[in-house]
Scaffold this active site. Structure first.
Site, PDB file in Angstrom:
ATOM      1  N   HIS A   1     -76.958  -8.905   3.739  1.00 24.18           N
ATOM      2  CA  HIS A   1     -78.191  -8.574   3.032  1.00 24.18           C
ATOM      3  C   HIS A   1     -77.973  -8.295   1.551  1.00 24.18           C
ATOM      4  CE1 HIS A   1     -82.474  -7.602   3.528  1.00 24.18           C
ATOM      5  NE2 HIS A   1     -82.309  -8.101   4.743  1.00 24.18           N
TER       6      HIS A   1
ATOM      7  N   HIS B   1     -84.086 -19.853   7.268  1.00 23.62           N
ATOM      8  CA  HIS B   1     -84.522 -18.459   7.252  1.00 23.62           C
ATOM      9  C   HIS B   1     -86.001 -18.404   7.597  1.00 23.62           C
ATOM     10  CE1 HIS B   1     -86.243 -15.017   4.909  1.00 23.62           C
ATOM     11  NE2 HIS B   1     -85.215 -14.390   5.443  1.00 23.62           N
TER      12      HIS B   1
ATOM     13  N   GLU C   1     -81.861 -17.831   1.503  1.00 24.19           N
ATOM     14  CA  GLU C   1     -83.249 -17.420   1.731  1.00 24.19           C
ATOM     15  C   GLU C   1     -83.955 -17.034   0.435  1.00 24.19           C
ATOM     16  OE1 GLU C   1     -82.023 -13.912   4.215  1.00 24.19           O
ATOM     17  OE2 GLU C   1     -83.600 -12.937   3.077  1.00 24.19           O
TER      18      GLU C   1
HETATM   19 MG   LIG Z   1     -81.485 -12.542   5.631  1.00 26.29          MG
END
Ligand SMILES: [Mg+2]
Length: 404
Positions: free
Chosen positions: A211, A311, A261
């Site tokens: 992340h 994603h 993403e």
């Molecule tokens: Mg992700």
């Protein structure tokens, strides 16, 4: 077109060779028939025109509906933006679409993206164009009476693997992470990977989402420590923006790396391929520029033998658009999909595909995207206090701003 030309060529050569042996009437009848069949080929999309565009906030998303003079309508979804701004931008962009033929999808994508040189690219423009793009594919599929994947070259697979499922699961940091990892921080993350690998067994797929929240030096330590647990990939190993960071991590880590993403268009993805620093690309159909851009990103990736693991934090509308694309590309790994209602309550966008017990989605059926949108539910969704857009404020324990 080619088939007709070839037949004409054959019949003309045949006619010239046989002219001496056949009567002129028979010859002209055969040629006439060939011309007739060519004359019957008409462009059924020639007379359709965009007549209106409507955009609604639906929770934290925006749904866009494009209407035409032939009563065909198409739907698309905006995600990852302040919906108030996205609604206004979609209505503004209608100026470039009014009266256009919606089946000229590539041309209209270019027209929108390249219209204003100072507003080209970036999330606000590209995410809204993505929703319009989906709606144009939806209309075109409906005009031809086929699922969108037919227009993309036809299915390359019979079903589409999704996660999360019983045998494909992603874990992660769960948000902002301390700047400097103590041994205990890294041990905790490694223990999490080990525990889930043991739970899934050797025939399960396990992914880890960093992340963009773990600093590169700590990410490298972590990635090397979890190598025995066979992660399918570590997602977002770094904050996007400097390709050198990804190159550094790739040189130090053997676990496959995935990202994408938060990238947009072929120009956002090309550096990862050119620098060979990513093993799996994760474009989001809504973030990256719609179906039109995803098919090009897939082709670029194919040239480097890099598969796509798209994603998705979209509702069933945008997700289905992405599945049409996933159904038609050659190098596909797995698709992210959340169907538990936390993104959008069930029934707002009704899909017509199912997920089997092994976590595979059936091919979405058309015509078009094959999603039915219930406009009557929008107001109810918007009244839910949990479904209001709020700007995130990710902070560290010391009060400073964090990436996540
Ligand atoms: Mg992700």
């Amino acid at each position: 077109m080619k088939e007709t030309a070839a037949r004409d060529g054959v019949s003309r050569r045949w006619a010239l060779g046989a002219a001496g042996g056949l009567g002129a009437a028979l010859l002209s009848e055969r040629l006439g028939r060939a011309q007739d069949s060519a004359a019957k080929v008409e462009d059924r999309g020639a007379n359709i025109r965009i007549s209106a565009l409507r955009a609604w906030r639906v929770g934290t998303k925006v749904y866009v509906k494009i209407q035409t003079n032939l009563k065909l309508t198409g739907w698309g979804e905006v995600t990852g933006l302040d919906p108030t701004v996205a609604v206004a931008l979609a209505h503004s962009l209608f100026q470039l679409l009014d009266g256009e033929n919606p089946t000229r999808i590539e041309h209209l994508w270019q027209k929108l993206y390249r219209s204003h040189r100072d507003m080209r690219g970036g999330p606000f423009m590209t995410h809204v164009i993505a929703a319009i793009d989906m709606a144009l594919w939806d209309i075109t599929g409906k005009a031809w009476g086929v699922p969108v994947y037919r227009l993309l070259g036809g299915p390359t697979r019979d079903k589409i693997r999704l996660y999360p499922s019983a045998k494909a699961y992603k874990i992660g940091t769960g948000g902002p992470h301390p700047e400097a990892g103590t041994p205990r921080d890294i041990e905790r993350l490694v223990a999490m990977v080990k525990q889930h690998r043991e739970r899934l067994g050797p025939d399960g797929l396990l992914m880890f989402d960093a992340h963009s929240a773990i600093p590169p030096a700590m990410l490298i330590q972590f990635a090397n420590a979890v190598e025995p647990y066979d992660l399918l990939f570590i997602e977002e190993p770094a904050v996007p923006g400097n390709i050198e960071t990804f190159k550094r991590i790739k040189q130090s880590v053997r676990v496959p790396l995935a990202t994408g993403e938060r990238e947009r268009t072929i120009w956002g993805f090309a550096p990862f391929l050119q620098e060979r620093c990513i093993d799996i690309l994760q474009p989001d159909c809504c973030h990256s520029g719609g179906i039109t851009q995803l098919r090009k990103i897939a082709a670029l990736a194919e040239a480097y033998f890099v598969p796509l693991a798209p994603h998705c934090t979209l509702s069933e509308l945008g997700l289905t658009a992405s599945l049409h694309l996933a159904a038609s590309i050659p190098l596909f790994l797995i698709h992210e999909a959340y169907l538990d209602g936390h993104i959008m309550p069930p029934g707002v966008a009704r899909k017509n595909w199912e997920v089997d017990k092994d976590g595979y989605a059936s091919l979405p059926q058309g015509p078009g995207l094959g999603v039915e949108v219930d406009e009557a539910m929008f107001e109810k969704v918007n009244a839910d206090p949990k479904r209001q857009f709020k700007w995130p404020t990710p902070t560290s324990p010391d009060g400073s701003v964090r990436d996540y």
